[in-house]
Write an enzyme that holds these catalytic residues in place. Sequence first.
Site, PDB file in Angstrom:
ATOM      1  N   GLU A 148      45.462  38.906  30.821  1.00 38.25           N
ATOM      2  CA  GLU A 148      44.743  40.165  30.597  1.00 38.25           C
ATOM      3  C   GLU A 148      45.677  41.247  30.055  1.00 38.25           C
ATOM      4  O   GLU A 148      45.914  42.279  30.700  1.00 38.25           O
ATOM      5  CB  GLU A 148      44.059  40.638  31.870  1.00 38.25           C
ATOM      6  CG  GLU A 148      42.946  39.725  32.328  1.00 38.25           C
ATOM      7  CD  GLU A 148      42.114  40.311  33.457  1.00 38.25           C
ATOM      8  OE1 GLU A 148      42.612  41.222  34.154  1.00 38.25           O
ATOM      9  OE2 GLU A 148      40.968  39.876  33.644  1.00 38.25           O
ATOM     10  N   GLU A 167      37.641  33.704  33.724  1.00 43.37           N
ATOM     11  CA  GLU A 167      37.511  34.193  35.104  1.00 43.37           C
ATOM     12  C   GLU A 167      36.183  34.904  35.290  1.00 43.37           C
ATOM     13  O   GLU A 167      35.756  35.668  34.422  1.00 43.37           O
ATOM     14  CB  GLU A 167      38.570  35.256  35.422  1.00 43.37           C
ATOM     15  CG  GLU A 167      39.990  34.834  35.442  1.00 43.37           C
ATOM     16  CD  GLU A 167      40.911  36.035  35.724  1.00 43.37           C
ATOM     17  OE1 GLU A 167      40.453  37.035  36.318  1.00 43.37           O
ATOM     18  OE2 GLU A 167      42.076  35.967  35.325  1.00 43.37           O
TER      19      GLU A 167
HETATM   20  C1  GAL Z   1      41.497  39.851  36.819  1.00 43.39           C
HETATM   21  C2  GAL Z   1      42.874  39.221  36.885  1.00 43.39           C
HETATM   22  C3  GAL Z   1      43.037  38.317  38.078  1.00 43.39           C
HETATM   23  C4  GAL Z   1      42.488  38.980  39.302  1.00 43.39           C
HETATM   24  C5  GAL Z   1      41.050  39.352  39.082  1.00 43.39           C
HETATM   25  C6  GAL Z   1      40.410  40.032  40.252  1.00 43.39           C
HETATM   26  O1  GAL Z   1      41.539  41.067  36.180  1.00 43.39           O
HETATM   27  O2  GAL Z   1      43.147  38.486  35.721  1.00 43.39           O
HETATM   28  O3  GAL Z   1      44.395  38.014  38.229  1.00 43.39           O
HETATM   29  O4  GAL Z   1      43.242  40.117  39.578  1.00 43.39           O
HETATM   30  O5  GAL Z   1      40.977  40.255  38.007  1.00 43.39           O
HETATM   31  O6  GAL Z   1      39.078  40.404  39.985  1.00 43.39           O
END
Ligand code: GAL
Length: 688
Positions: free
Chosen positions: A150, A315
């Site tokens: 990110e 994710e």
């Molecule tokens: C994303 C990140 C992850 C984790 C997640 C939590 O932004 O890539 O590592 O922090 O959010 O929602």
Amino acid sequence: MRTWPSDRVVLGGDYNPEQWPDATLDDDVARMRECGVGFATVGVFSWALLEPEPGRYETAWLDRVLDRLHDAGIAVDLATATAAPPPWFARLHPDAMPVTRDGTRLSHGSRQTWCPSSPDYRRRSLALVELLARRYAGHPALAMWHVGNEFGCHNLMCFCDTSAAHFRTWLQGRYGTTADPADALDSLNEAWGTTFWSQRYTSWDDVVPPRATTAIPNPTAELDWRRFCSDASLEQHLAERDLLHELSPGVPVTTNFMVGFSFDGLDYHRWAPHQDVVSNDHYLAAHLPDAHVELAMSADITRGLAGGDPWVLMEHSTSAVNWQPVNTAKPRGQMLRDSLSHVARGADAVGFFQWRASRAGAEKYHSALLPHAGTDSRRWQEVVELGRVLDAVSEAAGSRTEAHVALVHDYDSLWTTDAASTPSTLHRYRDELRAWYGAAWRAGLTVCGEHPEADLSRYRVVLVPSLHLVSDAGAASIAAAAEAGAQVLVTYFSGTVDPDDHIRLGGYPGAFRDLLGVRVEEFVPLLPGTTTALRTPPGSAVPALDRVRGSVWSEWGRAEPGTEVVAEFADGPCAGDPAVTRRAVGAGSAWYCATRLPDDGTDALVAALAAAAGVRPVVPGLPPGVDAVRRRGDGGSWVFVLDHTGEGARVPLAGTDLVTGRACSAEEPLVVGPGGVAVVREGPGGSP
Ligand code: GAL
């Protein structure tokens, strides 16, 4: 652009075994098999373990993890581990810690604590990437490289002196047309309009990032700074990617984007062409009543960035996150619906942060595939069910989502609209995007996000919400879509400035004045809580706009001869001036909307555009809130149906629902339960 992995819709997520005793690995792998995990993103935050001291590497633990995952048939998306440098990095390179706009130098102790322009960070991160690439390039588990994590999430902007020097070099590249830096400085002065407020630069040494200052910063300097920050992170990404391509040829490389409500820092239109596979992270905006529509918009924009090809949902969350004001849990069924909404819109991999919920650390209250409660939990049952469903719909992998509506969007417009000193802080770019996307969503029309300069002529409807800044090429491409037969809708504050953020003179909406046949003399933004009524003239193309009330914006303007007034302002300072217009252009039409419409207004206008364009919903006649999206490929076509109403629906489709294995037909329509999902492989005769 490649898809990854290529032949299934695969479940997976971030896997951080280093947070647990070694013995947990066996249990993890066994559970992953139980729920059908097919990919794991490994090592995202493990730099401190991989390089406990500068130049001393420890990789035995990672060897073990990759070997074990490979034995279990789980593909690895291996991170370059560069997202969070270890504490020793801050000790050795205090100058590489980011500096905020007001001059505060940040410390280590969290993550992404590095300045994107730091040569020390670049050198040390590339050494780590080289080590990993040399060691794992040939590992059979390796399916993809995952650069950083990110980019720009926490360290998008650094205002230190190193960044300032980098910014100057970037500006010289942008404005230098000759070898003489003085010419470039002249061009910068021109572009930044520095005669205003005595800001004229006579030495490059005086050009600095827009640090905290007394009043409104120079808007073009701010815009260039945002462009620079996106490019500075992209340089780091490309440095890592190039090394991976060299040392690990043939293995795709990605980095996870954050297309969604909470991040606007990177110009993903510039990033996407550099990805072997486009991947995105999406978290639900719990504060929005229609969070599932925002999710759909993120997925449709991501697919546009992927050129319409399948992409990876890297994710999302099984349930609560840990960073919103109230981190509410997902009700039963929502994780499956959210996942399939992404798949419907082109995701061929469904990833989560993270595999096993942490015991310690900043994200210990973040949900995961394997919750704190363990496998004796309803969430785990849902995860197992999700794995089963993704497997069942795997035949749709590789197919493309069908969309006839383009949503034009652009980061320069976002940055300049949401900047300081615009006509109204009530007008926010993404609100306008969401308003028009939402209307298309409610109409059952599938949308694809597009850049203004993309080839838009293949769409039947082109929505252009508040495209404040547009290049001549972008304006021409939008006009070409209308010429080619599209129904194009442009909304207020569009076309107002050129790429230097200078007003296009002669009347708004500048770049679109001729296309729309509208000339606006003055913006009349509405005060909070104020609305203005619309009135439709006899024979209006959209009579349903009569008595609808606009908010946020109104305008003094006129329709040029040949432009039809669809609705006018009925009261307030703009009474009698056009609020909605239409002009015939080539084989299509160009429509204009000069106010923020409420949902019934956007719905009426989108219905008129769709009718004029001959675009029908994927499944006509569905109740509002039942989402239907079609993917089509060599192997057939699949309609994804998601019930967001909580009431269920009977859906006239013919084929086989892959979720239940049941057939449906004209006589026996598909029945989707309350909050349920279905994925229908359309049968030989198609749908009734
Ligand atoms: C994303 C990140 C992850 C984790 C997640 C939590 O932004 O890539 O590592 O922090 O959010 O929602």
